[in-house]
Design a protein around this motif. Structure first.
Motif, PDB file in Angstrom:
ATOM      1  N   LEU A 191      13.061 -36.959 -35.772  1.00 33.26           N
ATOM      2  CA  LEU A 191      11.696 -37.126 -35.299  1.00 33.26           C
ATOM      3  C   LEU A 191      11.458 -36.222 -34.093  1.00 33.26           C
ATOM      4  CD1 LEU A 191      11.518 -41.034 -35.443  1.00 33.26           C
ATOM      5  CD2 LEU A 191      10.844 -39.398 -37.202  1.00 33.26           C
ATOM      6  N   ILE A 192      10.219 -35.842 -33.880  1.00 31.29           N
ATOM      7  CA  ILE A 192       9.884 -34.956 -32.765  1.00 31.29           C
ATOM      8  C   ILE A 192       9.750 -35.789 -31.496  1.00 31.29           C
ATOM      9  CG2 ILE A 192       8.205 -33.319 -31.856  1.00 31.29           C
ATOM     10  CD1 ILE A 192       7.514 -32.545 -34.664  1.00 31.29           C
ATOM     11  N   PRO A 193      10.475 -35.436 -30.434  1.00 31.44           N
ATOM     12  CA  PRO A 193      10.384 -36.209 -29.182  1.00 31.44           C
ATOM     13  C   PRO A 193       8.940 -36.356 -28.708  1.00 31.44           C
ATOM     14  CG  PRO A 193      12.211 -34.666 -29.057  1.00 31.44           C
ATOM     15  CD  PRO A 193      11.469 -34.331 -30.328  1.00 31.44           C
ATOM     16  N   GLY A 194       8.649 -37.541 -28.213  1.00 29.35           N
ATOM     17  CA  GLY A 194       7.318 -37.815 -27.683  1.00 29.35           C
ATOM     18  C   GLY A 194       6.303 -38.212 -28.722  1.00 29.35           C
ATOM     19  N   VAL A 207       8.799 -41.998 -29.784  1.00 27.71           N
ATOM     20  CA  VAL A 207      10.077 -41.312 -29.967  1.00 27.71           C
ATOM     21  C   VAL A 207      10.576 -40.838 -28.609  1.00 27.71           C
ATOM     22  CG1 VAL A 207      11.296 -39.446 -31.136  1.00 27.71           C
ATOM     23  CG2 VAL A 207       9.395 -40.614 -32.287  1.00 27.71           C
ATOM     24  N   ALA A 208      11.827 -41.147 -28.297  1.00 27.37           N
ATOM     25  CA  ALA A 208      12.400 -40.839 -26.989  1.00 27.37           C
ATOM     26  C   ALA A 208      12.467 -39.331 -26.754  1.00 27.37           C
ATOM     27  CB  ALA A 208      13.799 -41.455 -26.880  1.00 27.37           C
ATOM     28  N   GLY A 209      12.438 -38.964 -25.474  1.00 20.73           N
ATOM     29  CA  GLY A 209      12.564 -37.568 -25.083  1.00 20.73           C
ATOM     30  C   GLY A 209      11.280 -37.033 -24.495  1.00 20.73           C
ATOM     31  N   THR A 210      11.377 -35.873 -23.881  1.00 21.25           N
ATOM     32  CA  THR A 210      10.205 -35.213 -23.316  1.00 21.25           C
ATOM     33  C   THR A 210       9.235 -34.839 -24.422  1.00 21.25           C
ATOM     34  OG1 THR A 210      11.538 -34.306 -21.510  1.00 21.25           O
ATOM     35  CG2 THR A 210       9.405 -33.268 -21.926  1.00 21.25           C
ATOM     36  N   ALA A 211       7.987 -35.221 -24.249  1.00 14.67           N
ATOM     37  CA  ALA A 211       6.989 -34.981 -25.295  1.00 14.67           C
ATOM     38  C   ALA A 211       6.869 -33.498 -25.611  1.00 14.67           C
ATOM     39  CB  ALA A 211       5.639 -35.535 -24.857  1.00 14.67           C
ATOM     40  N   GLN A 212       6.989 -33.161 -26.891  1.00 15.98           N
ATOM     41  CA  GLN A 212       6.844 -31.781 -27.339  1.00 15.98           C
ATOM     42  C   GLN A 212       5.422 -31.572 -27.847  1.00 15.98           C
ATOM     43  OE1 GLN A 212       9.918 -30.416 -30.007  1.00 15.98           O
ATOM     44  NE2 GLN A 212      11.569 -31.263 -28.756  1.00 15.98           N
ATOM     45  N   HIS A 213       4.598 -30.942 -27.012  1.00 15.32           N
ATOM     46  CA  HIS A 213       3.227 -30.637 -27.410  1.00 15.32           C
ATOM     47  C   HIS A 213       3.146 -29.331 -28.195  1.00 15.32           C
ATOM     48  CE1 HIS A 213       2.446 -33.606 -24.232  1.00 15.32           C
ATOM     49  NE2 HIS A 213       1.265 -33.786 -24.803  1.00 15.32           N
ATOM     50  N   ALA A 244      -1.206 -32.353 -29.578  1.00 15.11           N
ATOM     51  CA  ALA A 244      -0.743 -33.732 -29.718  1.00 15.11           C
ATOM     52  C   ALA A 244       0.760 -33.795 -29.492  1.00 15.11           C
ATOM     53  CB  ALA A 244      -1.071 -34.272 -31.104  1.00 15.11           C
ATOM     54  N   PRO A 245       1.234 -34.759 -28.700  1.00 13.51           N
ATOM     55  CA  PRO A 245       2.683 -34.913 -28.565  1.00 13.51           C
ATOM     56  C   PRO A 245       3.302 -35.251 -29.908  1.00 13.51           C
ATOM     57  CG  PRO A 245       1.539 -36.826 -27.663  1.00 13.51           C
ATOM     58  CD  PRO A 245       0.492 -35.805 -27.970  1.00 13.51           C
ATOM     59  N   GLY A 246       4.330 -34.499 -30.269  1.00 13.33           N
ATOM     60  CA  GLY A 246       4.982 -34.721 -31.545  1.00 13.33           C
ATOM     61  C   GLY A 246       4.355 -33.998 -32.707  1.00 13.33           C
ATOM     62  N   ALA A 247       3.285 -33.254 -32.473  1.00 11.26           N
ATOM     63  CA  ALA A 247       2.625 -32.549 -33.580  1.00 11.26           C
ATOM     64  C   ALA A 247       2.239 -31.123 -33.215  1.00 11.26           C
ATOM     65  CB  ALA A 247       1.389 -33.313 -34.046  1.00 11.26           C
ATOM     66  N   GLY A 248       1.941 -30.881 -31.936  1.00 11.63           N
ATOM     67  CA  GLY A 248       1.491 -29.552 -31.540  1.00 11.63           C
ATOM     68  C   GLY A 248      -0.012 -29.414 -31.655  1.00 11.63           C
ATOM     69  N   LEU A 249      -0.463 -28.195 -31.932  1.00 12.09           N
ATOM     70  CA  LEU A 249      -1.894 -27.920 -32.015  1.00 12.09           C
ATOM     71  C   LEU A 249      -2.502 -28.666 -33.196  1.00 12.09           C
ATOM     72  CD1 LEU A 249      -4.255 -26.209 -30.865  1.00 12.09           C
ATOM     73  CD2 LEU A 249      -3.649 -24.461 -32.554  1.00 12.09           C
ATOM     74  N   VAL A 250      -3.560 -29.448 -32.938  1.00 14.72           N
ATOM     75  CA  VAL A 250      -4.215 -30.202 -34.012  1.00 14.72           C
ATOM     76  C   VAL A 250      -5.685 -29.823 -34.168  1.00 14.72           C
ATOM     77  CG1 VAL A 250      -2.622 -32.142 -33.860  1.00 14.72           C
ATOM     78  CG2 VAL A 250      -4.707 -32.163 -32.484  1.00 14.72           C
ATOM     79  N   ARG A 251      -6.256 -29.140 -33.169  1.00 11.97           N
ATOM     80  CA  ARG A 251      -7.623 -28.658 -33.312  1.00 11.97           C
ATOM     81  C   ARG A 251      -7.828 -27.471 -32.383  1.00 11.97           C
ATOM     82  NH1 ARG A 251     -13.438 -31.376 -31.642  1.00 11.97           N
ATOM     83  NH2 ARG A 251     -14.732 -29.887 -32.783  1.00 11.97           N
ATOM     84  N   GLN A 252      -8.614 -26.481 -32.829  1.00  6.59           N
ATOM     85  CA  GLN A 252      -8.915 -25.309 -32.011  1.00  6.59           C
ATOM     86  C   GLN A 252     -10.355 -24.882 -32.253  1.00  6.59           C
ATOM     87  OE1 GLN A 252      -6.119 -22.074 -32.173  1.00  6.59           O
ATOM     88  NE2 GLN A 252      -7.599 -20.552 -31.513  1.00  6.59           N
TER      89      GLN A 252
END
Length: 569
Positions: A314-317, A345-351, A532-540
């Motif tokens: 799982l992706i942290p955060g 999900v544990a860990g530093t959030a990956q945006h 989004a934390p755990g997903a990255g770019l979700v809208r632009q």
């Protein structure tokens, strides 16, 4: 009851999931004593239109011992030809063709073991029906021969095809031994091959009840039932008036979970009508972590335990959340309290997750003015390829007609980025257009997103070099205060079915830039981005102004996963 989709997938294209395991199931860990779980099966439980040559696909929550499968999967009315492990957790079973219109039972025995040697805790079996062009009554609840059925039960029928509801009241009778015909109201579920009879009055106690369906029942195209069908069950002494209860959730609500968590599981006090277990809301991060978006999860044999697989790591955060306003047992007793499950999900959030082979599909709209005013639909694939020393490339390709499928468009353009301990940096790009190749670079690199993501601003001036041409880029980046819940992307103007899906706790980023020489601005624009934390770019949302044109676009994340997860066209 039929296997309903835990997440209604009229969400256009559906997202894939990242699964995880609640126990310590690292195959390299000699202390692993946790039994493996089955988290997904294909065909799904109670599916009624299965191709006669469809392979079984069984997904486990952890790495398995491949050799342990031999002889421990059985199929009714078919011979197994081969066991194929498509990855360490996914078993495909090849077999001889089934006949059409057949009830098939598949069983996975306890001889299967995980990589550490732990066997399944108990055998797992499920059933489904092969496709047929005949109209048949396939399944019912109560089941044929059931005893101690509550006198206030509802009756569920599953046909092989969608039925013409107007023909059913005259074709279906419910009778008791004294020849009493019991009145009912009739409702279809999401698909019109499934129907529910709600009796007007309670059935008599301790009575043998007969449900009969005559050939007057017709499918949607007027084809009559191929043969009359009936089944019987025996009532108990009283009514079931007690709503079901949620007994437990694993991991617990509010838990901080490890990146190797491979499932979550719901346990109820009694058998559940799975068509009633429809989310009122689900986070996009959870949708993206499900091991499969098509009928995710499996029910226990008694229909009280529902297990949903997550794709590890799982992706942290990542923020997982799902809400249910209500749910019901198989006798239509409704629990209106509902429940919510959320976990982090544990860990530093990956945006800005950087994972090799990760694919994102964005879609939306664009508008252009000067010299020609145009607008239309726009889509883009982004595929991440990890290089060395923190550098990664994001290949980009646009093909609206393709959509997220295994037929990826040709990806020739890419951005060059780098992950450092403090930022995602933009190094440059590569483009191929009209038989011409262009490479550009920024010196020094642009801090595209500073890490960890927090409120603040930064700016800079860099030199942009393309071939022998040089220009200047002035930019300013601002991470706005607060967090935002962003709706799941959609191409049409409104959501088409399914629960609301939200990307939770997104950080909103504004990027302003100018591209110029010493005196003339060639291009200026503003990008507003939601991460989004755990997903990255979700809208632009992008707005760019050049001397001869203005372009505005708004794209949202529609699908994410790996190439193996791409749906067939």
């Amino acid at each position: 009851m039929s296997s309903r989709r835990f997440i209604l997938l009229a969400l256009l294209l559906g997202l894939t999931l990242f699964v995880a395991s609640c126990g310590d199931d690292n195959p390299a860990d000699p202390a692993d004593t946790t039994a493996p779980l089955i988290v997904s099966v294909e065909p799904s439980q109670d599916q009624n239109d299965v191709d006669v040559d469809h392979n079984l696909v069984i997904t486990f929550n952890e790495d398995m011992a491949p050799a342990s499968a031999d002889g421990h999967v059985t199929l009714s009315n078919s011979t197994i030809n081969d066991y194929i492990w498509t990855d360490a957790r996914t078993l495909a079973v090849e077999h001889t063709d089934w006949p059409e219109g057949l009830h098939v039972t598949a069983t996975v025995g306890t001889g299967l073991t995980d990589a550490a040697g732990n066997p399944l805790a108990q055998a797992f079996a499920w059933s489904f029906w092969t496709w047929t062009d005949e109209v048949l009554l396939l399944n019912s609840a109560p089941a044929a021969g059931a005893v101690n059925v509550p006198i206030n039960t509802t009756i569920w029928l599953q046909f092989s095809q969608s039925m013409n509801g107007s023909t059913l009241p005259g074709a279906i009778t419910v009778t008791s031994p004294d020849k009493t015909v019991h009145a009912y109201t009739l409702d279809s579920l999401d698909s019109t091959d499934e129907w529910v009879l709600t009796l007007t009055d309670n059935l008599p106690a301790s009575a043998l009840i007969t449900v009969a369906v005559s050939t007057a029942a017709q499918s949607w195209d007027g084809t009559p039932l191929a043969e009359a069908a009936s089944f019987q069950f025996t009532t108990g002494t009283g009514a079931d008036l007690t709503p079901p209860q949620l007994v437990s959730i694993e991991p617990a609500d509010g838990a901080l979970i490890d990146t190797d968590t491979s499932y979550f599981r719901l346990t109820f006090s009694e058998p559940i009508d799975d068509s009633s277990l429809d989310p009122a809301m689900i986070s996009g991060q959870l949708m993206s972590a499900l091991i499969t978006s098509d009928d995710p999860g499996v029910w226990s044999a008694n229909h009280t335990v529902f297990t949903v697989g997550l794709r590890t790591p799982l992706i942290p955060g990542s923020l997982f959340r799902v809400e249910f306003n209500s749910f019901a047992d198989i006798n239509s007793n409704v629990n209106d309290d509902g429940f919510t499950w959320h976990a982090t999900v544990a860990g530093t959030a990956q945006h800005f997750p950087v994972m090799d082979g990760w694919i994102q599909y964005f879609a939306g709209y664009y508008e252009e003015t000067n010299p020609a005013k145009t607008s239309g639909e726009y889509s883009e694939f982004v595929v991440t390829e990890v290089k060395t020393l923190g550098e990664f490339w994001q290949w980009k390709g646009s093909d609206y007609s393709t959509g997220p499928s295994k037929d990826l468009p040709t990806l020739v353009n890419y951005d060059r980025l780098k992950l450092t301990s403090t930022a995602i940096q933009m190094l440059g790009f590569h483009e191929e257009q009209d038989m011409e190749t262009m490479d550009g670079s920024f010196s020094p690199p642009i801090d595209w997103l500073r890490l960890p993501v927090q409120t603040g601003s930064w700016d800079g001036t860099v030199t942009f070099t393309e071939g022998t041409d040089e220009s200047q880029v002035d930019y300013e980046v601002t991470v706005l205060a607060g967090t935002f819940d962003v709706p799941f992307g959609r191409i049409t103007g409104k959501q088409e079915g399914g629960p609301p899906v939200l990307w939770l706790d997104c950080r909103k980023v504004a990027l302003h830039y100018e591209l110029s020489d010493s005196s003339v601005v060639f291009s200026a624009g503003t990008d507003t981005l939601w991460y989004a934390p755990g997903a990255g770019l979700v809208r632009q949302v992008s707005h760019e102004v050049q001397p001869d044109r203005t372009r505005h676009s708004d794209i949202s994340l529609m699908w994410s996963g790996y190439e193996a997860d791409l749906p067939p066209r």
